[in-house]
Design an enzyme around this catalytic site. Structure first.
Site, mmCIF file in Angstrom:
data_model
loop_
_atom_site.group_PDB
_atom_site.id
_atom_site.type_symbol
_atom_site.label_atom_id
_atom_site.label_comp_id
_atom_site.label_asym_id
_atom_site.label_seq_id
_atom_site.Cartn_x
_atom_site.Cartn_y
_atom_site.Cartn_z
ATOM 1 N N HIS A 115 32.241 6.263 -2.976
ATOM 2 C CA HIS A 115 31.882 5.950 -1.423
ATOM 3 C C HIS A 115 33.059 6.013 -0.436
ATOM 4 O O HIS A 115 33.883 4.886 -0.439
ATOM 5 C CB HIS A 115 31.354 4.302 -1.483
ATOM 6 N N HIS A 125 27.834 11.778 -6.563
ATOM 7 C CA HIS A 125 27.548 11.155 -7.788
ATOM 8 C C HIS A 125 27.613 12.110 -8.921
ATOM 9 O O HIS A 125 27.211 13.269 -8.504
ATOM 10 C CB HIS A 125 26.281 10.581 -7.862
ATOM 11 N N ASN A 127 27.164 12.902 -13.315
ATOM 12 C CA ASN A 127 26.944 12.494 -14.769
ATOM 13 C C ASN A 127 26.657 13.366 -15.616
ATOM 14 O O ASN A 127 25.913 14.187 -15.391
ATOM 15 C CB ASN A 127 25.743 11.276 -14.581
ATOM 16 N N TYR A 128 27.757 13.528 -16.644
ATOM 17 C CA TYR A 128 27.379 14.402 -17.926
ATOM 18 C C TYR A 128 27.457 13.528 -19.221
ATOM 19 O O TYR A 128 28.141 12.675 -19.201
ATOM 20 C CB TYR A 128 28.389 15.639 -17.773
ATOM 21 N N ARG A 129 26.461 13.991 -19.904
ATOM 22 C CA ARG A 129 26.229 13.007 -21.183
ATOM 23 C C ARG A 129 25.808 14.000 -22.197
ATOM 24 O O ARG A 129 25.320 14.812 -22.125
ATOM 25 C CB ARG A 129 25.246 12.070 -20.759
ATOM 26 N N HIS A 159 26.513 23.493 -2.654
ATOM 27 C CA HIS A 159 25.518 24.204 -3.675
ATOM 28 C C HIS A 159 26.181 25.714 -4.116
ATOM 29 O O HIS A 159 25.628 26.086 -5.186
ATOM 30 C CB HIS A 159 24.187 24.321 -2.788
ATOM 31 N N HIS A 189 9.003 5.695 -1.995
ATOM 32 C CA HIS A 189 8.700 4.789 -1.080
ATOM 33 C C HIS A 189 9.306 5.084 0.166
ATOM 34 O O HIS A 189 8.585 4.255 1.159
ATOM 35 C CB HIS A 189 9.079 3.129 -1.440
#
Lengths: 345, 345
Positions: A115, A125, A127-129, A159, A189
């Site tokens: 942030h 953000h 994330n690699y797993r 991109h 929503h």
């Protein structure tokens, strides 16, 4: 070994076992990714340093959480590495991978949310797993960008950097994982994407067909027709691809942050940034599978919620003034777009 | 009508139909509650007035949302009335009320969340609602208090006011609905209650046994052993009880706000209040059935999320200093306590 029982060396299938040292290699790669990212971000920030806390999980495993706060660029950021194991995967994952039922599991990952203070620098953000459970293993992860006051050139560059990384491994990756990201990071929503996306993939076990789980598809009507199929791939190929994706984060993001870290802004931009950060909270707490799963089981709450912004605002009934720069965010950037082919000046 | 087919007038059962004008009476009562509450809160606030927006739901029904902002007492507050109908209840409710399957439904409710500016005044939430679907009807609702810098005398007075209202209707109500509230407003991932509780009840259809659904019990090991049974009650009794609960809000809360609205505070108290407001967001987005259901279906997002605080802070790894006034909140007030018998000076 007879010919009939020999695995086909050119066509790995779902029962192809990973290398003997798969866990060590995956966790070492993801730890190294955390180190590289933290080093690059400290250089970018110029003022603050990451503070590390190591923790252990009573059921098996642990991690190291690193936080940067009140920096020159980052108001707050977290980069977590974890490596956990246990008796069985939760039901939500077993639905997707029934072959894992009744087997012990192993999971390792690196995740990050940043942030920035300046509203002209996007939140990002990553994330690699990697998972193993009995006969199955898979890679997952991704990266996505969430601007407040966006610049088309930044988004296109972000991109294209990711696409180039994907293309070096498989020309189908970007065209499959980009819309998957748009679908996953969708606030139903609000009828908004979380930001301008990037790539997202899960359950990549080398099988020829792309696996898309039943909970994929919140925004499916918009994008899923463009998702294609993937060829069979080996553990080594997927490992190398995940590593390359992780390593493409700094070149994809740092130039954007460098360009805008000294941009001047006032209260209007700050208030809009705080307001838009609310969407990040809504996504992470209402939709994000990892966050919800972690909270409802026995995850380390402080590490899981490190992704939440340091200061957030909600305002009843806010809509941007038509024609304003804030309205442009909604009208153009919070919808799936073909960014790599965007007609930028 | 023969004797054998006549309903037993002294023992209502689950098939006892509601009065012919049940919907009109329930919605009129809940609208009146909204009016009374708004009038009382404007008098308390002294500066700001509620702004109303009426809205219609495409699938049937609508509501009136009222917001007070930047007031003398309230940084933000919302009081919503809604009345909706449709073809079928969502699966999450049908699990609890299978008799409603295949029937059209009607639902009306008034809900409220207030975020005062002064950290010595607690946040408070109220919701009362009424459902009909085919052969079944039920009342639900409750009220709960969330202090930042709590005073024992306030909490005791709040609980005693609610208990007195309950006792006038049924001496078992408070002892059943108070622990139900502690269970429902529980943040499992923090191992904290949301605040000091109050009462909560759901699926009250007059049957002799208290219905407790399968998703009740997040903190069940702490309190559920104290939950008892309730006698059979008529629609009229439950209607009168819900109305009385609603009307007890102003006497339960206004004196607390009046006592503290001029208390002096500084940045420390403000920062702690903003931090604790994060727990309110976490509860509403991760656990609250109404919020999650509303967001994932086609609810009016702005009205649903009116409960979120205007400004919120998260801080990685925060824990209150041992022995501080903030630590006392955690040690004493964020656990289920027997407040009506609290040994206050």
């Amino acid at each position: 070994m007879t010919l009939s029982s020999a695995p086909n060396p050119t066509a790995p299938n779902k029962t192809a076992p990973p290398p003997a040292d798969s866990r060590e290699r995956a966790s070492a790669m993801l730890k190294q990714l955390q180190d590289n990212i933290c080093q690059g971000l400290e250089a970018l920030d110029g003022e603050a340093k990451f503070q590390e806390e190591s923790w252990e999980r009573p059921e098996g495993g642990g991690g190291r959480s690193r936080v940067i706060k009140q920096g020159g660029v980052f108001e707050q950021g977290g980069v977590n590495f974890s490596e956990v194991w246990g008796d069985h995967l939760p039901p939500s994952i077993l639905v997707q991978r029934p072959e894992a039922a009744g087997h012990r599991f192993y999971a390792t990952g690196t995740s990050m949310v940043l942030h920035p203070r300046n509203p002209y620098i996007p939140t990002v953000h990553l994330n690699y797993r990697y998972f193993e459970a009995g006969p199955v293993w898979w890679f997952g992860g991704g990266i996505d960008l969430t601007p407040y006051y966006p610049f088309e050139a930044d988004v296109v560059q972000f991109h294209r950097t990711i696409q180039e990384t994907c293309d070096r491994h498989n020309p189908a990756y970007y065209q499959v994982f980009k819309p998957w990201c748009d679908e996953y990071f969708y606030l139903k929503h609000r009828q908004e994407t979380r930001g301008v996306g990037g790539i997202f993939f899960d359950y990549q076990d080398g099988q020829g067909l792309l696996y898309r789980g039943p909970d994929q598809g919140k925004g499916a009507d918009q994008v899923s027709q463009s998702i294609g199929e993937l060829p069979q791939r080996s553990w080594e190929e997927l490992f190398a691809f995940s590593q390359a994706c992780g390593n493409s984060f700094l070149p994809a993001y740092v130039p954007i942050a460098e360009r805008h870290k000294n941009d001047e802004y006032g209260d209007r931009e700050r208030q809009f940034q705080l307001y838009r950060r609310g969407r990040y909270v809504e996504f992470n707490l209402v939709y994000d599978r990892g966050t919800i799963f972690g909270l409802q089981t026995n995850g380390r709450t402080e590490s899981i919620l490190m992704s939440l912004p340091p200061l957030v605002r909600w305002e009843y009934g806010y809509t941007p003034e038509p024609g304003s720069i804030e309205a442009k965010l909604y009208d153009t950037f919070l919808k799936p777009q073909d960014w790599v082919n965007w007609p930028t000046a």
